[in-house]
Design a protein around this motif. Structure first.
Motif, short mmCIF file in Angstrom:
data_model
loop_
_atom_site.label_atom_id
_atom_site.label_comp_id
_atom_site.label_asym_id
_atom_site.label_seq_id
_atom_site.Cartn_x
_atom_site.Cartn_y
_atom_site.Cartn_z
N TYR A 1 -2.47 6.85 0.72
CA TYR A 1 -3.93 6.83 0.82
C TYR A 1 -4.61 7.14 -0.52
O TYR A 1 -5.78 6.81 -0.71
N GLU A 2 -3.89 7.75 -1.45
CA GLU A 2 -4.47 8.01 -2.78
C GLU A 2 -4.90 6.70 -3.45
O GLU A 2 -5.77 6.69 -4.32
N ASN A 3 -4.28 5.59 -3.05
CA ASN A 3 -4.63 4.30 -3.66
C ASN A 3 -6.08 3.91 -3.39
O ASN A 3 -6.67 3.15 -4.17
N ILE A 4 -6.65 4.40 -2.31
CA ILE A 4 -8.00 3.95 -1.92
C ILE A 4 -9.02 4.23 -3.02
O ILE A 4 -9.94 3.44 -3.24
N GLN A 5 -8.85 5.33 -3.76
CA GLN A 5 -9.82 5.68 -4.79
C GLN A 5 -9.87 4.64 -5.92
O GLN A 5 -10.84 4.59 -6.67
N GLY B 1 0.81 -1.22 0.00
CA GLY B 1 0.00 0.00 0.00
C GLY B 1 0.84 1.27 0.00
O GLY B 1 0.30 2.37 0.13
N SER B 2 2.13 1.13 -0.20
CA SER B 2 3.01 2.30 -0.18
C SER B 2 3.36 2.78 -1.59
O SER B 2 3.97 3.83 -1.74
N LEU B 3 2.98 2.01 -2.61
CA LEU B 3 3.28 2.37 -3.99
C LEU B 3 1.98 2.43 -4.81
O LEU B 3 0.97 1.82 -4.43
N ASP B 4 2.04 3.14 -5.92
CA ASP B 4 0.86 3.36 -6.76
C ASP B 4 0.29 2.05 -7.31
O ASP B 4 1.02 1.29 -7.95
N ILE B 5 -0.99 1.81 -7.08
CA ILE B 5 -1.62 0.59 -7.60
C ILE B 5 -2.48 0.86 -8.84
O ILE B 5 -3.08 -0.05 -9.39
N SER B 6 -2.55 2.10 -9.28
CA SER B 6 -3.54 2.48 -10.30
C SER B 6 -3.28 1.81 -11.66
O SER B 6 -4.21 1.67 -12.45
N GLN B 7 -2.03 1.42 -11.92
CA GLN B 7 -1.73 0.85 -13.23
C GLN B 7 -1.80 -0.67 -13.26
O GLN B 7 -1.53 -1.29 -14.29
N VAL B 8 -2.16 -1.28 -12.15
CA VAL B 8 -2.25 -2.75 -12.10
C VAL B 8 -3.44 -3.21 -12.94
O VAL B 8 -4.53 -2.62 -12.87
N ASP B 9 -3.23 -4.26 -13.72
CA ASP B 9 -4.29 -4.83 -14.57
C ASP B 9 -5.58 -5.02 -13.75
O ASP B 9 -5.53 -5.59 -12.65
N SER B 10 -6.70 -4.56 -14.27
CA SER B 10 -7.95 -4.58 -13.50
C SER B 10 -8.46 -6.00 -13.24
O SER B 10 -9.35 -6.20 -12.42
N ARG B 11 -7.91 -6.99 -13.94
CA ARG B 11 -8.33 -8.38 -13.69
C ARG B 11 -7.69 -8.95 -12.42
O ARG B 11 -8.10 -9.99 -11.92
N VAL B 12 -6.69 -8.25 -11.91
CA VAL B 12 -5.95 -8.72 -10.72
C VAL B 12 -6.68 -8.29 -9.45
O VAL B 12 -7.15 -7.15 -9.35
N SER B 13 -6.79 -9.18 -8.47
CA SER B 13 -7.29 -8.80 -7.14
C SER B 13 -6.13 -8.23 -6.34
O SER B 13 -5.16 -8.94 -6.05
N ARG B 14 -6.24 -6.97 -6.01
CA ARG B 14 -5.16 -6.32 -5.26
C ARG B 14 -5.45 -6.46 -3.77
O ARG B 14 -6.49 -5.99 -3.30
N ILE B 15 -4.55 -7.11 -3.06
CA ILE B 15 -4.68 -7.26 -1.60
C ILE B 15 -3.73 -6.24 -1.00
O ILE B 15 -2.51 -6.44 -0.97
N MET B 16 -4.29 -5.11 -0.59
CA MET B 16 -3.45 -3.97 -0.22
C MET B 16 -3.43 -3.76 1.29
O MET B 16 -4.49 -3.60 1.90
N ASP B 17 -2.25 -3.74 1.88
CA ASP B 17 -2.12 -3.42 3.30
C ASP B 17 -2.36 -1.93 3.54
O ASP B 17 -2.02 -1.10 2.70
N ILE B 18 -2.91 -1.64 4.71
CA ILE B 18 -2.77 -0.30 5.27
C ILE B 18 -1.98 -0.48 6.54
O ILE B 18 -2.39 -1.22 7.45
N LYS B 19 -0.80 0.13 6.59
CA LYS B 19 0.13 -0.10 7.69
C LYS B 19 -0.32 0.67 8.93
O LYS B 19 -0.56 1.88 8.87
N THR B 20 -0.38 -0.04 10.04
CA THR B 20 -0.85 0.55 11.30
C THR B 20 0.32 1.21 12.05
O THR B 20 1.49 0.98 11.71
N PRO B 21 0.02 1.99 13.09
CA PRO B 21 1.11 2.63 13.85
C PRO B 21 2.14 1.63 14.38
O PRO B 21 3.35 1.87 14.31
N ALA B 22 1.68 0.48 14.88
CA ALA B 22 2.63 -0.47 15.49
C ALA B 22 3.50 -1.19 14.46
O ALA B 22 4.48 -1.84 14.83
N SER B 23 3.15 -1.08 13.18
CA SER B 23 4.02 -1.67 12.15
C SER B 23 5.34 -0.91 12.06
O SER B 23 6.34 -1.43 11.60
#
Ligand code: SF4
Length: 225
Positions: free
Chosen positions: A143-147, A113-135
């Motif tokens: 956070y732009e990836n969320i859109q 979740g730290s790099l741009d996912i917008s160009q990933v093929d739309s057929r792929v299921s993206r399993i994206m972490d959101i890193k918590t404080p304790a990580s």
């Protein structure tokens, strides 16, 4: 002057640095339990405190995409997971994902979740972490990836303690994540007790998917399992 077109195409073919390719059961996400070929790419710009794949930070072997496709045929699998490290840190990852989809595989991508996912093929299921404080890597969340997330994707929070859990609930609300995509809450291995996290989710009537890391219970996270 003659040109050897075969050599030219070989020289320009995409290749990736690979730590390991193996066949196992998927231990996480909504794909859990499915026989899967894992392609683990080398390298990650993050250093999460709980990282269990530090062996993928360096080393590896350069392999051309066509050779990767050839190698994975032996497993007769229908599902492939591209993981790391951080797969998107390698420029040719997109080519690999698209070619896997073209070959008819059901493909998932595990990303920090730290790099741009917008160009990933739309057929792929993206399993994206959101890193918590304790990580220790919360500041790297992009956070732009969320859109770009859809119901074909999943967001995963690896939770270390109650503070992480409360923080994750705030992020859910702030970005309305449950309206956009599937959400996974996972206890860090040997951290918060799984039963405790399960209780919090039930008490709060939270519409997230609780998950264990199945492979750690089956095989204690041995590399290649
Ligand atoms: S993003 Fe994943 S591979 Fe990278 S340090 Fe964090 S847990 Fe490890």
């Amino acid at each position: 002057m003659s040109t050897n077109t075969q050599d030219v195409s070989l020289d320009t073919e995409s290749r990736l640095r690979i730590t390991e390719i193996f066949y196992s059961l998927q231990g996480e996400s909504s794909f859990v339990g499915l026989p899967t070929v894992f392609i683990r790419l080398t390298g990650c710009p993050l250093r999460c405190g709980y990282c269990d794949t530090a062996y993928a930070f360096s080393g590896g072997e350069w392999i051309q995409v066509s050779d990767i496709l050839q190698q994975i045929k032996q497993y007769n699998a229908t599902t492939v997971c591209v993981t790391g490290g951080e797969p998107l840190a390698q420029r040719s990852c997109g080519d690999l994902l698209t070619q896997l989809c073209d070959e008819g595989y059901r493909v998932s991508l595990e990303t920090s979740g730290s790099l741009d996912i917008s160009q990933v093929d739309s057929r792929v299921s993206r399993i994206m972490d959101i890193k918590t404080p304790a990580s220790g890597e919360e500041s790297k969340n992009k956070y732009e990836n969320i859109q770009y997330l859809t119901q074909n994707d999943e967001v995963k929070f690896v939770l270390c303690n109650r503070h992480d859990y409360n923080w994750a609930k705030e992020v859910l609300n702030k970005y309305q994540l449950l309206n956009k995509t599937q959400v996974l809450f996972s206890p860090v291995h040997n951290g918060v007790a799984p039963g405790e996290l399960a209780d919090w989710i039930v008490e709060d009537r939270l519409n997230v998917r609780f998950q264990f890391q199945l492979h750690k219970y089956l095989w204690n996270n041995e590399p290649g399992r």
